[in-house]
Scaffold this motif. Sequence first.
Motif, PDB file in Angstrom:
ATOM      1  N   GLN A  66      18.054   7.231   2.082  1.00 40.75           N
ATOM      2  CA  GLN A  66      17.463   8.459   1.569  1.00 40.75           C
ATOM      3  C   GLN A  66      17.512   9.518   2.682  1.00 40.75           C
ATOM      4  O   GLN A  66      16.561   9.689   3.431  1.00 40.75           O
ATOM      5  N   PRO A  67      18.644  10.211   2.793  1.00 43.11           N
ATOM      6  CA  PRO A  67      18.823  11.156   3.898  1.00 43.11           C
ATOM      7  C   PRO A  67      18.025  12.448   3.768  1.00 43.11           C
ATOM      8  O   PRO A  67      17.872  13.180   4.742  1.00 43.11           O
ATOM      9  N   MET A  68      17.535  12.759   2.585  1.00 47.67           N
ATOM     10  CA  MET A  68      16.800  14.008   2.396  1.00 47.67           C
ATOM     11  C   MET A  68      15.389  13.901   2.958  1.00 47.67           C
ATOM     12  O   MET A  68      14.644  12.960   2.662  1.00 47.67           O
ATOM     13  N   SER A  69      14.977  14.877   3.749  1.00 44.67           N
ATOM     14  CA  SER A  69      13.628  14.879   4.314  1.00 44.67           C
ATOM     15  C   SER A  69      12.640  15.460   3.311  1.00 44.67           C
ATOM     16  O   SER A  69      13.020  16.122   2.337  1.00 44.67           O
ATOM     17  N   ALA A  70      11.358  15.244   3.561  1.00 48.97           N
ATOM     18  CA  ALA A  70      10.317  15.780   2.685  1.00 48.97           C
ATOM     19  C   ALA A  70      10.311  17.305   2.716  1.00 48.97           C
ATOM     20  O   ALA A  70      10.035  17.952   1.698  1.00 48.97           O
ATOM     21  N   ASP A  71      10.623  17.898   3.868  1.00 48.85           N
ATOM     22  CA  ASP A  71      10.659  19.363   3.968  1.00 48.85           C
ATOM     23  C   ASP A  71      11.774  19.939   3.103  1.00 48.85           C
ATOM     24  O   ASP A  71      11.593  20.976   2.452  1.00 48.85           O
ATOM     25  N   VAL A  72      12.922  19.282   3.086  1.00 45.88           N
ATOM     26  CA  VAL A  72      14.025  19.742   2.244  1.00 45.88           C
ATOM     27  C   VAL A  72      13.660  19.600   0.769  1.00 45.88           C
ATOM     28  O   VAL A  72      13.960  20.482  -0.050  1.00 45.88           O
ATOM     29  N   LEU A  73      13.007  18.499   0.415  1.00 42.89           N
ATOM     30  CA  LEU A  73      12.547  18.321  -0.969  1.00 42.89           C
ATOM     31  C   LEU A  73      11.612  19.453  -1.356  1.00 42.89           C
ATOM     32  O   LEU A  73      11.729  20.019  -2.456  1.00 42.89           O
ATOM     33  N   ARG A 119       6.737  11.860   1.217  1.00 38.25           N
ATOM     34  CA  ARG A 119       6.634  11.739   2.672  1.00 38.25           C
ATOM     35  C   ARG A 119       6.057  10.379   3.076  1.00 38.25           C
ATOM     36  O   ARG A 119       6.381   9.848   4.141  1.00 38.25           O
ATOM     37  N   ILE A 120       5.195   9.814   2.247  1.00 35.00           N
ATOM     38  CA  ILE A 120       4.632   8.490   2.526  1.00 35.00           C
ATOM     39  C   ILE A 120       5.724   7.424   2.467  1.00 35.00           C
ATOM     40  O   ILE A 120       5.800   6.547   3.323  1.00 35.00           O
ATOM     41  N   LEU A 121       6.583   7.511   1.456  1.00 30.85           N
ATOM     42  CA  LEU A 121       7.630   6.510   1.294  1.00 30.85           C
ATOM     43  C   LEU A 121       8.810   6.767   2.228  1.00 30.85           C
ATOM     44  O   LEU A 121       9.457   5.826   2.704  1.00 30.85           O
ATOM     45  N   TYR A 122       9.077   8.046   2.497  1.00 27.12           N
ATOM     46  CA  TYR A 122      10.206   8.411   3.371  1.00 27.12           C
ATOM     47  C   TYR A 122       9.712   9.340   4.475  1.00 27.12           C
ATOM     48  O   TYR A 122       9.971  10.553   4.441  1.00 27.12           O
ATOM     49  N   PRO A 123       8.986   8.818   5.449  1.00 28.35           N
ATOM     50  CA  PRO A 123       8.458   9.677   6.525  1.00 28.35           C
ATOM     51  C   PRO A 123       9.552  10.333   7.355  1.00 28.35           C
ATOM     52  O   PRO A 123       9.318  11.359   7.990  1.00 28.35           O
ATOM     53  N   ARG A 124      10.738   9.735   7.344  1.00 29.08           N
ATOM     54  CA  ARG A 124      11.886  10.315   8.041  1.00 29.08           C
ATOM     55  C   ARG A 124      13.154   9.958   7.268  1.00 29.08           C
ATOM     56  O   ARG A 124      13.180   8.947   6.544  1.00 29.08           O
ATOM     57  N   TRP A 170       0.832  -1.207   0.000  1.00 30.71           N
ATOM     58  CA  TRP A 170       0.000   0.000   0.000  1.00 30.71           C
ATOM     59  C   TRP A 170       0.865   1.255   0.000  1.00 30.71           C
ATOM     60  O   TRP A 170       0.551   2.239  -0.688  1.00 30.71           O
ATOM     61  N   GLN A 171       1.946   1.229   0.747  1.00 30.18           N
ATOM     62  CA  GLN A 171       2.827   2.390   0.854  1.00 30.18           C
ATOM     63  C   GLN A 171       3.482   2.723  -0.481  1.00 30.18           C
ATOM     64  O   GLN A 171       3.456   3.879  -0.939  1.00 30.18           O
ATOM     65  N   VAL A 172       4.052   1.719  -1.134  1.00 37.12           N
ATOM     66  CA  VAL A 172       4.753   1.951  -2.391  1.00 37.12           C
ATOM     67  C   VAL A 172       3.767   2.291  -3.508  1.00 37.12           C
ATOM     68  O   VAL A 172       4.057   3.114  -4.383  1.00 37.12           O
ATOM     69  N   ALA A 173       2.602   1.678  -3.499  1.00 38.89           N
ATOM     70  CA  ALA A 173       1.589   1.992  -4.517  1.00 38.89           C
ATOM     71  C   ALA A 173       1.162   3.447  -4.415  1.00 38.89           C
ATOM     72  O   ALA A 173       0.999   4.137  -5.433  1.00 38.89           O
ATOM     73  N   GLU A 174       0.992   3.952  -3.190  1.00 40.87           N
ATOM     74  CA  GLU A 174       0.610   5.355  -2.995  1.00 40.87           C
ATOM     75  C   GLU A 174       1.699   6.279  -3.524  1.00 40.87           C
ATOM     76  O   GLU A 174       1.422   7.270  -4.191  1.00 40.87           O
ATOM     77  N   PHE A 175       2.943   5.964  -3.225  1.00 36.90           N
ATOM     78  CA  PHE A 175       4.059   6.768  -3.739  1.00 36.90           C
ATOM     79  C   PHE A 175       4.092   6.728  -5.265  1.00 36.90           C
ATOM     80  O   PHE A 175       4.325   7.750  -5.922  1.00 36.90           O
ATOM     81  N   SER A 176       3.860   5.558  -5.834  1.00 38.62           N
ATOM     82  CA  SER A 176       3.981   5.370  -7.283  1.00 38.62           C
ATOM     83  C   SER A 176       2.818   5.967  -8.058  1.00 38.62           C
ATOM     84  O   SER A 176       2.890   6.079  -9.288  1.00 38.62           O
ATOM     85  N   GLY A 177       1.748   6.316  -7.378  1.00 34.53           N
ATOM     86  CA  GLY A 177       0.598   6.875  -8.069  1.00 34.53           C
ATOM     87  C   GLY A 177      -0.215   5.851  -8.821  1.00 34.53           C
ATOM     88  O   GLY A 177      -0.893   6.181  -9.801  1.00 34.53           O
ATOM     89  N   VAL A 178      -0.169   4.601  -8.376  1.00 35.90           N
ATOM     90  CA  VAL A 178      -0.996   3.554  -8.972  1.00 35.90           C
ATOM     91  C   VAL A 178      -2.039   3.108  -7.953  1.00 35.90           C
ATOM     92  O   VAL A 178      -1.867   3.299  -6.754  1.00 35.90           O
ATOM     93  N   ARG A 179      -3.089   2.531  -8.444  1.00 29.59           N
ATOM     94  CA  ARG A 179      -4.189   2.089  -7.587  1.00 29.59           C
ATOM     95  C   ARG A 179      -4.171   0.566  -7.485  1.00 29.59           C
ATOM     96  O   ARG A 179      -4.159  -0.120  -8.515  1.00 29.59           O
TER      97      ARG A 179
END
Length: 318
Positions: free
Chosen positions: A93-100, A83-88, A41-50
């Motif tokens: 993947q050291p870059m945070s969603a806020d930095v992105l 943020r779903i795939l990399y919540p922290r 479910w997590q990767v599908a949400e990131f990938s934009g597939v249903r």
Amino acid sequence: MRRRRFKEQENTAYYHLMSRTVNGEAWFGGREREVLRKIIWQVAEFSGVRVITYAVMKNHFHLFVEVPGERSVSDEELVRRYRILYPRPTAWQPMSADVLAEHLASGSSEGRDLRKALLGRMHDISYLMKTLKQRFSIWFNGSRERFGPVWADRFKSVLVEGDRWALRTVAAYIDLNAVRAGLVKDPKDYRFCGYGEAVGGGRLARAGLSIVDSDLAGYRQTLYGTGAGAREEKVSLSREEAVRVLMKEKGKLPLSVVLRCRVRYFTDGMVLGSPDFVNERIQSEEGAEKRSRKAHAMLGSDWGGLAVGTGLRKALFR
């Protein structure tokens, strides 16, 4: 064998995907299957597939997905998916969603490069499976203090026509995996499949199956070939008897019985749908002009006119 690649779909496309562990090792207990279920479910949400439905088994998993034709993604949506795939931040993947978000908002070349790289991983079944399998492998190996591959090198994929009957038939085959394996008598009792999760109240699972049937009771009729409330309905033949009738006697059986056999159409058929759809997709395949191919009618039951892209003359039912 070279994995077949089709020209990029301009419209919404549907794929049945399947991957198996190395040597078919039955490594996945309840904990492992639950982790893999969540990662799907997590990767599908990131990938934009249903996710239409899925089944996680002891040594493999099935995934049935809808890939949208519309590929545009706003910066806000890109950050949300990230943020779903990399919540922290992690070591990988050291870059945070806020930095992105800051990079994207700046309009810098770095921001544009990040956006292009992330979009390249979305709406694509190859990247979906790569990300999913890599993420689970890292967790699995870490939890067991082991090294080495978890999955066999390749995954199988079948392009499915967006026709309601074709989608429903493929979904039913997937949701009946646990019944086929003898783990449960009723797929609603198997928590690691889309139907079981939907019956249990899973919002995303219900939304996925709504693509094949707006009513779970109606979908259950496809699973059982009878009224929606007939839990006590029994398959009249054992799997061994069914295979004997299909293979040795060249007979036909009710669809609800055949779906309880391992049918290679769903994993090795290349394309599945109406003959016109299958022939059209075969012609669009790379190098198709060099080979003589045509749609093959599905045998062994009344499949409602469905066809596949390969004949599969040997060991069709197992």
